[in-house]
Motif scaffolding. Structure first.
Motif, PDB file in Angstrom:
ATOM      1  N   MET A   1       0.839  -1.174   0.000  1.00 51.81           N
ATOM      2  CA  MET A   1       0.000   0.000   0.000  1.00 51.81           C
ATOM      3  C   MET A   1       0.891   1.247   0.000  1.00 51.81           C
ATOM      4  SD  MET A   1      -3.066  -1.415   0.206  1.00 51.81           S
ATOM      5  CE  MET A   1      -3.991   0.077   0.271  1.00 51.81           C
ATOM      6  N   ILE A   2       0.557   2.175  -0.865  1.00 54.86           N
ATOM      7  CA  ILE A   2       1.275   3.446  -0.946  1.00 54.86           C
ATOM      8  C   ILE A   2       0.355   4.533  -0.402  1.00 54.86           C
ATOM      9  CG2 ILE A   2       2.377   5.124  -2.455  1.00 54.86           C
ATOM     10  CD1 ILE A   2       2.842   2.793  -4.434  1.00 54.86           C
ATOM     11  N   LEU A   3       0.865   5.286   0.557  1.00 49.75           N
ATOM     12  CA  LEU A   3       0.100   6.379   1.146  1.00 49.75           C
ATOM     13  C   LEU A   3       0.849   7.686   0.913  1.00 49.75           C
ATOM     14  CD1 LEU A   3      -2.204   7.545   2.843  1.00 49.75           C
ATOM     15  CD2 LEU A   3      -0.901   6.909   4.885  1.00 49.75           C
ATOM     16  N   VAL A   4       0.132   8.665   0.353  1.00 51.58           N
ATOM     17  CA  VAL A   4       0.674  10.001   0.142  1.00 51.58           C
ATOM     18  C   VAL A   4      -0.105  10.964   1.031  1.00 51.58           C
ATOM     19  CG1 VAL A   4       1.085  11.841  -1.527  1.00 51.58           C
ATOM     20  CG2 VAL A   4       1.217   9.449  -2.267  1.00 51.58           C
ATOM     21  N   ALA A   5       0.614  11.762   1.790  1.00 51.01           N
ATOM     22  CA  ALA A   5      -0.015  12.795   2.611  1.00 51.01           C
ATOM     23  C   ALA A   5       0.531  14.148   2.173  1.00 51.01           C
ATOM     24  CB  ALA A   5       0.272  12.565   4.084  1.00 51.01           C
ATOM     25  N   ASP A   6      -0.358  15.021   1.707  1.00 55.68           N
ATOM     26  CA  ASP A   6       0.012  16.385   1.350  1.00 55.68           C
ATOM     27  C   ASP A   6      -0.344  17.277   2.525  1.00 55.68           C
ATOM     28  OD1 ASP A   6       0.952  15.841  -1.256  1.00 55.68           O
ATOM     29  OD2 ASP A   6      -1.097  15.798  -2.010  1.00 55.68           O
TER      30      ASP A   6
ATOM     31  N   TYR B   1       6.979  20.663  16.527  1.00 54.31           N
ATOM     32  CA  TYR B   1       7.821  21.835  16.307  1.00 54.31           C
ATOM     33  C   TYR B   1       6.998  23.102  16.548  1.00 54.31           C
ATOM     34  CZ  TYR B   1      11.749  19.271  14.294  1.00 54.31           C
ATOM     35  OH  TYR B   1      12.822  18.445  14.124  1.00 54.31           O
ATOM     36  N   PRO B   2       7.427  23.955  17.477  1.00 58.35           N
ATOM     37  CA  PRO B   2       6.645  25.166  17.760  1.00 58.35           C
ATOM     38  C   PRO B   2       6.697  26.204  16.642  1.00 58.35           C
ATOM     39  CG  PRO B   2       8.659  25.142  19.063  1.00 58.35           C
ATOM     40  CD  PRO B   2       8.577  23.823  18.345  1.00 58.35           C
ATOM     41  N   GLU B   3       7.684  26.119  15.758  1.00 60.35           N
ATOM     42  CA  GLU B   3       7.836  27.110  14.687  1.00 60.35           C
ATOM     43  C   GLU B   3       6.847  26.918  13.545  1.00 60.35           C
ATOM     44  OE1 GLU B   3      11.849  25.864  16.331  1.00 60.35           O
ATOM     45  OE2 GLU B   3      10.255  24.815  15.316  1.00 60.35           O
ATOM     46  N   ILE B   4       6.222  25.761  13.465  1.00 60.28           N
ATOM     47  CA  ILE B   4       5.406  25.418  12.295  1.00 60.28           C
ATOM     48  C   ILE B   4       4.019  24.958  12.749  1.00 60.28           C
ATOM     49  CG2 ILE B   4       6.226  23.034  12.166  1.00 60.28           C
ATOM     50  CD1 ILE B   4       6.344  23.419   9.086  1.00 60.28           C
ATOM     51  N   GLU B   5       3.009  25.342  11.973  1.00 59.39           N
ATOM     52  CA  GLU B   5       1.636  24.908  12.250  1.00 59.39           C
ATOM     53  C   GLU B   5       1.077  24.213  11.015  1.00 59.39           C
ATOM     54  OE1 GLU B   5      -2.842  26.639  13.055  1.00 59.39           O
ATOM     55  OE2 GLU B   5      -1.150  27.978  13.331  1.00 59.39           O
ATOM     56  N   ARG B   6       0.617  23.000  11.215  1.00 55.07           N
ATOM     57  CA  ARG B   6      -0.003  22.239  10.124  1.00 55.07           C
ATOM     58  C   ARG B   6      -1.439  22.727   9.957  1.00 55.07           C
ATOM     59  NH1 ARG B   6      -1.943  16.517  10.262  1.00 55.07           N
ATOM     60  NH2 ARG B   6      -1.353  16.592  12.450  1.00 55.07           N
ATOM     61  N   THR B   7      -1.793  23.164   8.735  1.00 56.17           N
ATOM     62  CA  THR B   7      -3.129  23.704   8.521  1.00 56.17           C
ATOM     63  C   THR B   7      -4.063  22.701   7.852  1.00 56.17           C
ATOM     64  OG1 THR B   7      -2.410  24.723   6.436  1.00 56.17           O
ATOM     65  CG2 THR B   7      -2.357  26.099   8.431  1.00 56.17           C
ATOM     66  N   THR B   8      -3.615  22.066   6.780  1.00 52.61           N
ATOM     67  CA  THR B   8      -4.450  21.060   6.115  1.00 52.61           C
ATOM     68  C   THR B   8      -3.601  19.833   5.797  1.00 52.61           C
ATOM     69  OG1 THR B   8      -4.030  21.915   3.890  1.00 52.61           O
ATOM     70  CG2 THR B   8      -5.966  22.755   5.027  1.00 52.61           C
ATOM     71  N   THR B   9      -4.258  18.682   5.846  1.00 49.91           N
ATOM     72  CA  THR B   9      -3.612  17.430   5.489  1.00 49.91           C
ATOM     73  C   THR B   9      -4.575  16.625   4.633  1.00 49.91           C
ATOM     74  OG1 THR B   9      -2.414  17.425   7.595  1.00 49.91           O
ATOM     75  CG2 THR B   9      -2.504  15.339   6.393  1.00 49.91           C
TER      76      THR B   9
END
Length: 92
Positions: A1-6, A79-87
């Motif tokens: 299985m191949i999973l891609v997360a953008d 990491y406090p420097e970065i915020e994940r907005t959409t996945t």
């Protein structure tokens, strides 16, 4: 299985592309060393405070792929420097 997360993220403290690259290099190196994942910046290379990362993993089963990607996403979130907005996930 191949999973891609953008994954789209904001880097609030970056005041230059050099600062952005420093944060991303740290994250990318850590993920590549700790997990069986390929990761690369795919978009917004010319913006200081925004990025889009793609993570790809291959496994013999779906559960293993999801677990590894979720661990990598948790690392990004730590990491406090970065915020994940959409996945966005995509199975191939």
């Amino acid at each position: 299985m191949i999973l891609v997360a953008d994954v789209e993220c904001l880097i609030y403290g970056a005041q230059s592309l050099k600062q952005k690259r420093s944060v991303l290099k740290s994250i990318i190196t850590k993920i590549q060393n700790d997990y069986n994942i390929a990761i690369s910046e795919m978009d917004y290379q010319d913006l200081w405070q925004r990025t889009k990362l793609s993570l790809v993993t291959i496994s013999c089963n779906k559960v293993q792929s999801e677990r590894v990607v979720n661990q990598a996403l948790s690392l990004i979130d730590s990491y406090p420097e970065i915020e994940r907005t959409t996945t966005k996930y995509e199975w191939l």
